[in-house]
Motif scaffolding. Structure first.
Motif, mmCIF file in Angstrom:
data_model
loop_
_atom_site.group_PDB
_atom_site.id
_atom_site.type_symbol
_atom_site.label_atom_id
_atom_site.label_comp_id
_atom_site.label_asym_id
_atom_site.label_seq_id
_atom_site.Cartn_x
_atom_site.Cartn_y
_atom_site.Cartn_z
ATOM 1 N N ASN A 23 0.828 -1.200 0.000
ATOM 2 C CA ASN A 23 0.000 0.000 0.000
ATOM 3 C C ASN A 23 0.868 1.258 0.000
ATOM 4 O OD1 ASN A 23 -2.411 1.369 -0.015
ATOM 5 N ND2 ASN A 23 -2.645 1.344 2.207
ATOM 6 N N GLU A 24 1.947 1.243 0.788
ATOM 7 C CA GLU A 24 2.865 2.385 0.814
ATOM 8 C C GLU A 24 3.588 2.541 -0.520
ATOM 9 O OE1 GLU A 24 4.089 2.532 5.538
ATOM 10 O OE2 GLU A 24 5.084 1.074 4.235
ATOM 11 N N LEU A 25 3.942 1.426 -1.159
ATOM 12 C CA LEU A 25 4.578 1.510 -2.479
ATOM 13 C C LEU A 25 3.631 2.118 -3.504
ATOM 14 C CD1 LEU A 25 6.493 -1.879 -2.919
ATOM 15 C CD2 LEU A 25 7.410 0.341 -2.262
ATOM 16 N N GLY A 26 2.343 1.779 -3.395
ATOM 17 C CA GLY A 26 1.355 2.292 -4.335
ATOM 18 C C GLY A 26 1.120 3.782 -4.213
ATOM 19 N N GLN A 27 1.482 4.369 -3.081
ATOM 20 C CA GLN A 27 1.292 5.808 -2.879
ATOM 21 C C GLN A 27 2.471 6.630 -3.390
ATOM 22 O OE1 GLN A 27 0.481 6.152 1.292
ATOM 23 N NE2 GLN A 27 -1.455 5.041 1.141
ATOM 24 N N SER A 56 11.162 4.786 -7.480
ATOM 25 C CA SER A 56 10.062 5.522 -6.860
ATOM 26 C C SER A 56 10.540 6.888 -6.384
ATOM 27 C CB SER A 56 9.486 4.736 -5.685
ATOM 28 O OG SER A 56 10.308 4.877 -4.548
ATOM 29 N N SER A 57 9.584 7.699 -5.991
ATOM 30 C CA SER A 57 9.899 9.028 -5.469
ATOM 31 C C SER A 57 10.655 8.949 -4.147
ATOM 32 C CB SER A 57 8.607 9.835 -5.295
ATOM 33 O OG SER A 57 7.681 9.103 -4.496
ATOM 34 N N GLU A 58 10.649 7.780 -3.486
ATOM 35 C CA GLU A 58 11.395 7.592 -2.243
ATOM 36 C C GLU A 58 12.654 6.756 -2.452
ATOM 37 O OE1 GLU A 58 8.977 6.356 1.044
ATOM 38 O OE2 GLU A 58 7.406 7.789 0.547
ATOM 39 N N ASN A 59 13.129 6.707 -3.694
ATOM 40 C CA ASN A 59 14.387 6.058 -4.063
ATOM 41 C C ASN A 59 14.385 4.540 -3.846
ATOM 42 O OD1 ASN A 59 16.824 6.421 -5.341
ATOM 43 N ND2 ASN A 59 17.980 6.556 -3.436
ATOM 44 N N ILE A 60 13.242 3.915 -3.990
ATOM 45 C CA ILE A 60 13.151 2.462 -3.976
ATOM 46 C C ILE A 60 13.210 2.006 -5.421
ATOM 47 C CG2 ILE A 60 11.671 0.487 -3.415
ATOM 48 C CD1 ILE A 60 10.562 2.236 -1.111
ATOM 49 N N GLN A 61 13.964 0.953 -5.681
ATOM 50 C CA GLN A 61 14.124 0.465 -7.047
ATOM 51 C C GLN A 61 13.559 -0.935 -7.187
ATOM 52 O OE1 GLN A 61 18.130 0.597 -8.466
ATOM 53 N NE2 GLN A 61 18.373 2.750 -8.048
ATOM 54 N N GLY A 96 16.522 -0.909 -1.737
ATOM 55 C CA GLY A 96 16.170 0.287 -0.986
ATOM 56 C C GLY A 96 15.068 0.094 0.031
ATOM 57 N N ALA A 97 14.458 -1.095 0.087
ATOM 58 C CA ALA A 97 13.399 -1.357 1.069
ATOM 59 C C ALA A 97 13.152 -2.847 1.166
ATOM 60 C CB ALA A 97 12.109 -0.647 0.678
ATOM 61 N N GLN A 98 12.579 -3.228 2.292
ATOM 62 C CA GLN A 98 12.061 -4.580 2.448
ATOM 63 C C GLN A 98 10.541 -4.484 2.328
ATOM 64 O OE1 GLN A 98 13.903 -7.274 5.466
ATOM 65 N NE2 GLN A 98 14.594 -5.322 6.296
ATOM 66 N N ILE A 99 9.953 -5.323 1.508
ATOM 67 C CA ILE A 99 8.512 -5.267 1.297
ATOM 68 C C ILE A 99 7.851 -6.241 2.274
ATOM 69 C CG2 ILE A 99 6.672 -5.348 -0.410
ATOM 70 C CD1 ILE A 99 8.998 -3.339 -0.979
ATOM 71 N N GLY A 118 -0.944 -6.041 -11.152
ATOM 72 C CA GLY A 118 -2.275 -5.483 -10.936
ATOM 73 C C GLY A 118 -2.310 -4.018 -10.560
ATOM 74 N N ALA A 119 -1.231 -3.504 -9.974
ATOM 75 C CA ALA A 119 -1.247 -2.120 -9.490
ATOM 76 C C ALA A 119 -0.171 -1.245 -10.134
ATOM 77 C CB ALA A 119 -1.090 -2.096 -7.970
#
Length: 145
Positions: A23-27, A56-61, A96-99, A118-119
């Motif tokens: 959900n946070e990735l989708g934002q 992403s805008s938060e530097n997640i690849q 850059g993140a753990q999902i 899907g998203a």
């Protein structure tokens, strides 16, 4: 001076990579940052493959593997393991993140692939055109003009 609770075991990856839910990735805002091509011009293979790096805008690849399929009418970009059958190899890499899920448990690669299909891909409607535009496809296909 900083004090650390040495009775607690620290995992370095928890410190360096923040936890994010789908959900946070989708934002976040996503864009195509890089396209790489893997093609052996000395082989007779007609398959062009590579990787697309989405940032992403938060530097997640997210690194996605892709291939180009010739449908006879057009060259179609397909994401391996998401729109094609998955192999044993890693087709998706997150940097850059753990999902994690809502309970802060790591999610499966299959759940992440479903979210991408899907998203995320619908949020980037021109992603296939952008990948093809960064390639000089005439170097990889024959044209019988």
């Amino acid at each position: 001076m900083q004090f650390f609770d040495l009775s607690r075991q620290f995992n370095l990856i928890d410190i360096l990579a923040p936890n994010k839910t789908l959900n946070e990735l989708g934002q976040q805002e996503w864009f195509l940052a890089q396209v790489r091509v893997e093609y052996d011009c000395l082989s007779d293979s007609e398959i062009v493959e590579g990787q697309a790096v989405l940032k992403s805008s938060e530097n997640i690849q997210l690194e996605l593997e892709w291939l180009i399929q010739d449908t006879g009418a057009e060259l179609q970009v397909l994401f391996k393991g998401i729109e094609t059958e998955a192999n044993e190899e890693t087709l998706l890499l997150v940097k850059g993140a753990q999902i994690v899920d809502r309970d802060r448990n790591k999610i499966s690669a299959q759940a992440l692939s479903l979210w991408i299909n899907g998203a995320l891909l619908p949020m980037l409607p021109n992603i296939r055109r952008e990948i093809k535009s960064r390639l000089n496809l005439w170097d990889y296909v024959e044209y019988d003009g």
